[in-house]
Motif scaffolding. Structure first.
Motif, PDB file in Angstrom:
ATOM      1  N   ALA A 298      17.110  45.004  15.285  1.00 14.59           N
ATOM      2  CA  ALA A 298      16.372  46.249  15.055  1.00 14.59           C
ATOM      3  C   ALA A 298      15.661  46.674  16.348  1.00 14.59           C
ATOM      4  O   ALA A 298      15.661  45.955  17.340  1.00 14.59           O
ATOM      5  CB  ALA A 298      15.358  46.062  13.919  1.00 14.59           C
ATOM      6  N   SER A 299      15.040  47.826  16.317  1.00 14.18           N
ATOM      7  CA  SER A 299      14.337  48.340  17.482  1.00 14.18           C
ATOM      8  C   SER A 299      13.231  47.387  17.929  1.00 14.18           C
ATOM      9  O   SER A 299      12.630  46.685  17.122  1.00 14.18           O
ATOM     10  CB  SER A 299      13.708  49.695  17.160  1.00 14.18           C
ATOM     11  OG  SER A 299      14.709  50.622  16.893  1.00 14.18           O
ATOM     12  N   THR A 300      12.986  47.405  19.230  1.00 17.77           N
ATOM     13  CA  THR A 300      11.910  46.595  19.804  1.00 17.77           C
ATOM     14  C   THR A 300      10.985  47.519  20.587  1.00 17.77           C
ATOM     15  O   THR A 300      11.284  48.701  20.765  1.00 17.77           O
ATOM     16  CB  THR A 300      12.464  45.513  20.751  1.00 17.77           C
ATOM     17  OG1 THR A 300      13.004  46.154  21.910  1.00 17.77           O
ATOM     18  CG2 THR A 300      13.524  44.659  20.073  1.00 17.77           C
TER      19      THR A 300
ATOM     20  N   ARG B 259      12.608  37.678  27.673  1.00 15.43           N
ATOM     21  CA  ARG B 259      11.613  38.126  26.690  1.00 15.43           C
ATOM     22  C   ARG B 259      12.166  39.275  25.854  1.00 15.43           C
ATOM     23  O   ARG B 259      12.009  39.316  24.632  1.00 15.43           O
ATOM     24  CB  ARG B 259      10.334  38.534  27.423  1.00 15.43           C
ATOM     25  CG  ARG B 259       9.197  38.908  26.514  1.00 15.43           C
ATOM     26  CD  ARG B 259       7.893  39.173  27.278  1.00 15.43           C
ATOM     27  NE  ARG B 259       8.010  40.245  28.257  1.00 15.43           N
ATOM     28  CZ  ARG B 259       7.966  40.091  29.577  1.00 15.43           C
ATOM     29  NH1 ARG B 259       7.821  38.898  30.105  1.00 15.43           N
ATOM     30  NH2 ARG B 259       8.081  41.120  30.376  1.00 15.43           N
ATOM     31  N   ARG B 260      12.862  40.221  26.525  1.00 14.35           N
ATOM     32  CA  ARG B 260      13.440  41.348  25.789  1.00 14.35           C
ATOM     33  C   ARG B 260      14.560  40.890  24.864  1.00 14.35           C
ATOM     34  O   ARG B 260      14.681  41.354  23.741  1.00 14.35           O
ATOM     35  CB  ARG B 260      13.931  42.414  26.760  1.00 14.35           C
ATOM     36  CG  ARG B 260      12.768  43.128  27.441  1.00 14.35           C
ATOM     37  CD  ARG B 260      13.184  44.248  28.373  1.00 14.35           C
ATOM     38  NE  ARG B 260      13.720  43.728  29.619  1.00 14.35           N
ATOM     39  CZ  ARG B 260      14.943  43.988  30.086  1.00 14.35           C
ATOM     40  NH1 ARG B 260      15.743  44.771  29.423  1.00 14.35           N
ATOM     41  NH2 ARG B 260      15.342  43.482  31.229  1.00 14.35           N
ATOM     42  N   LEU B 261      15.369  39.962  25.341  1.00 14.29           N
ATOM     43  CA  LEU B 261      16.448  39.429  24.514  1.00 14.29           C
ATOM     44  C   LEU B 261      15.882  38.711  23.296  1.00 14.29           C
ATOM     45  O   LEU B 261      16.363  38.898  22.179  1.00 14.29           O
ATOM     46  CB  LEU B 261      17.326  38.479  25.336  1.00 14.29           C
ATOM     47  CG  LEU B 261      18.512  37.861  24.610  1.00 14.29           C
ATOM     48  CD1 LEU B 261      19.423  38.924  24.013  1.00 14.29           C
ATOM     49  CD2 LEU B 261      19.298  36.975  25.566  1.00 14.29           C
ATOM     50  N   GLN B 262      14.839  37.911  23.497  1.00 16.19           N
ATOM     51  CA  GLN B 262      14.212  37.209  22.371  1.00 16.19           C
ATOM     52  C   GLN B 262      13.633  38.206  21.370  1.00 16.19           C
ATOM     53  O   GLN B 262      13.710  37.986  20.159  1.00 16.19           O
ATOM     54  CB  GLN B 262      13.127  36.245  22.853  1.00 16.19           C
ATOM     55  CG  GLN B 262      12.544  35.403  21.737  1.00 16.19           C
ATOM     56  CD  GLN B 262      13.590  34.577  21.011  1.00 16.19           C
ATOM     57  OE1 GLN B 262      14.350  33.842  21.629  1.00 16.19           O
ATOM     58  NE2 GLN B 262      13.656  34.701  19.695  1.00 16.19           N
ATOM     59  N   ALA B 263      13.077  39.305  21.848  1.00 17.61           N
ATOM     60  CA  ALA B 263      12.533  40.322  20.947  1.00 17.61           C
ATOM     61  C   ALA B 263      13.635  40.913  20.070  1.00 17.61           C
ATOM     62  O   ALA B 263      13.439  41.142  18.871  1.00 17.61           O
ATOM     63  CB  ALA B 263      11.834  41.423  21.747  1.00 17.61           C
TER      64      ALA B 263
ATOM     65  N   ASP C 163      17.350  48.909  25.474  1.00 16.77           N
ATOM     66  CA  ASP C 163      16.228  48.015  25.759  1.00 16.77           C
ATOM     67  C   ASP C 163      16.679  46.753  26.489  1.00 16.77           C
ATOM     68  O   ASP C 163      15.882  46.088  27.134  1.00 16.77           O
ATOM     69  CB  ASP C 163      15.454  47.655  24.494  1.00 16.77           C
ATOM     70  CG  ASP C 163      16.333  47.166  23.349  1.00 16.77           C
ATOM     71  OD1 ASP C 163      17.572  47.312  23.426  1.00 16.77           O
ATOM     72  OD2 ASP C 163      15.785  46.656  22.371  1.00 16.77           O
ATOM     73  N   LEU C 164      17.976  46.434  26.419  1.00 15.59           N
ATOM     74  CA  LEU C 164      18.491  45.260  27.116  1.00 15.59           C
ATOM     75  C   LEU C 164      19.250  45.623  28.389  1.00 15.59           C
ATOM     76  O   LEU C 164      19.755  44.753  29.082  1.00 15.59           O
ATOM     77  CB  LEU C 164      19.419  44.464  26.188  1.00 15.59           C
ATOM     78  CG  LEU C 164      18.749  43.860  24.967  1.00 15.59           C
ATOM     79  CD1 LEU C 164      19.780  43.154  24.101  1.00 15.59           C
ATOM     80  CD2 LEU C 164      17.634  42.909  25.367  1.00 15.59           C
ATOM     81  N   ASN C 165      19.319  46.879  28.690  1.00 19.12           N
ATOM     82  CA  ASN C 165      20.078  47.336  29.849  1.00 19.12           C
ATOM     83  C   ASN C 165      19.104  47.723  30.962  1.00 19.12           C
ATOM     84  O   ASN C 165      18.435  48.754  30.885  1.00 19.12           O
ATOM     85  CB  ASN C 165      20.948  48.527  29.437  1.00 19.12           C
ATOM     86  CG  ASN C 165      21.846  49.005  30.541  1.00 19.12           C
ATOM     87  OD1 ASN C 165      21.556  48.839  31.719  1.00 19.12           O
ATOM     88  ND2 ASN C 165      22.935  49.640  30.156  1.00 19.12           N
ATOM     89  N   GLN C 166      19.049  46.902  32.005  1.00 21.30           N
ATOM     90  CA  GLN C 166      18.109  47.154  33.091  1.00 21.30           C
ATOM     91  C   GLN C 166      18.325  48.519  33.736  1.00 21.30           C
ATOM     92  O   GLN C 166      17.370  49.188  34.138  1.00 21.30           O
ATOM     93  CB  GLN C 166      18.219  46.057  34.169  1.00 21.30           C
ATOM     94  CG  GLN C 166      17.687  44.738  33.740  1.00 21.30           C
ATOM     95  CD  GLN C 166      18.739  43.840  33.122  1.00 21.30           C
ATOM     96  OE1 GLN C 166      19.728  44.278  32.570  1.00 21.30           O
ATOM     97  NE2 GLN C 166      18.518  42.544  33.191  1.00 21.30           N
ATOM     98  N   THR C 167      19.568  48.952  33.823  1.00 18.42           N
ATOM     99  CA  THR C 167      19.864  50.239  34.442  1.00 18.42           C
ATOM    100  C   THR C 167      19.214  51.379  33.672  1.00 18.42           C
ATOM    101  O   THR C 167      18.719  52.337  34.274  1.00 18.42           O
ATOM    102  CB  THR C 167      21.390  50.453  34.546  1.00 18.42           C
ATOM    103  OG1 THR C 167      21.953  49.332  35.224  1.00 18.42           O
ATOM    104  CG2 THR C 167      21.718  51.721  35.299  1.00 18.42           C
ATOM    105  N   GLU C 168      19.182  51.286  32.358  1.00 17.04           N
ATOM    106  CA  GLU C 168      18.532  52.330  31.554  1.00 17.04           C
ATOM    107  C   GLU C 168      17.052  52.436  31.882  1.00 17.04           C
ATOM    108  O   GLU C 168      16.490  53.524  31.918  1.00 17.04           O
ATOM    109  CB  GLU C 168      18.731  52.070  30.054  1.00 17.04           C
ATOM    110  CG  GLU C 168      20.157  52.239  29.585  1.00 17.04           C
ATOM    111  CD  GLU C 168      20.678  53.660  29.741  1.00 17.04           C
ATOM    112  OE1 GLU C 168      19.881  54.621  29.653  1.00 17.04           O
ATOM    113  OE2 GLU C 168      21.885  53.806  29.958  1.00 17.04           O
ATOM    114  N   HIS C 169      16.422  51.309  32.138  1.00 19.54           N
ATOM    115  CA  HIS C 169      15.005  51.330  32.514  1.00 19.54           C
ATOM    116  C   HIS C 169      14.815  52.005  33.876  1.00 19.54           C
ATOM    117  O   HIS C 169      13.865  52.761  34.075  1.00 19.54           O
ATOM    118  CB  HIS C 169      14.437  49.906  32.552  1.00 19.54           C
ATOM    119  CG  HIS C 169      14.292  49.292  31.200  1.00 19.54           C
ATOM    120  ND1 HIS C 169      13.173  49.445  30.430  1.00 19.54           N
ATOM    121  CD2 HIS C 169      15.145  48.542  30.474  1.00 19.54           C
ATOM    122  CE1 HIS C 169      13.326  48.806  29.291  1.00 19.54           C
ATOM    123  NE2 HIS C 169      14.523  48.248  29.292  1.00 19.54           N
TER     124      HIS C 169
END
Length: 106
Positions: free
Chosen positions: A102-104, A91-95, A40-46
């Motif tokens: 845990a999962s976001t 925003r993703r990092l804050q989540a 969820d924090l890795n832009q490449t995965e998206h």
């Protein structure tokens, strides 16, 4: 100054190496605590997810066709998508921080 080393967790062997610790100290940098394996924090995965969806819409008939489709789709990924991922990073990092690792929803 806090920095994120994109190579993984701060306790990873490469971050514990004396030369790395010396370099970080010399630069007055602290390593941000970082949960490992966070797609969820890795832009490449998206972006890979975007590519997978694009390929599913036009299923290849063989490996050569798959490679061609992947190359075509990858080249056509819009630049705004990358910009959006970069812009959404805080925003993703804050989540993740709020969820205490845990999962976001991301």
């Amino acid at each position: 100054m806090k920095v994120h080393l994109p190579t993984g967790e701060p306790n990873a062997p490469k971050h514990k190496a004396k030369t790395m610790q010396d370099w970080l100290r010399d630069k007055s940098l602290n390593v941000l605590e970082w949960p490992g394996q966070r797609p969820d924090l890795n832009q490449t995965e998206h972006l890979w997810r975007d590519l997978k969806i694009a390929v599913q819409q036009r299923p290849p008939s063989n490996l050569t066709n798959l490679e061609r489709i992947c190359r075509e789709k990858w080249e056509k990924l819009p630049k705004y998508r990358c910009n959006k991922l970069v812009a959404s990073y805080p925003r993703r990092l804050q989540a993740v921080i709020t969820a205490k690792g845990a999962s976001t929803k991301y």
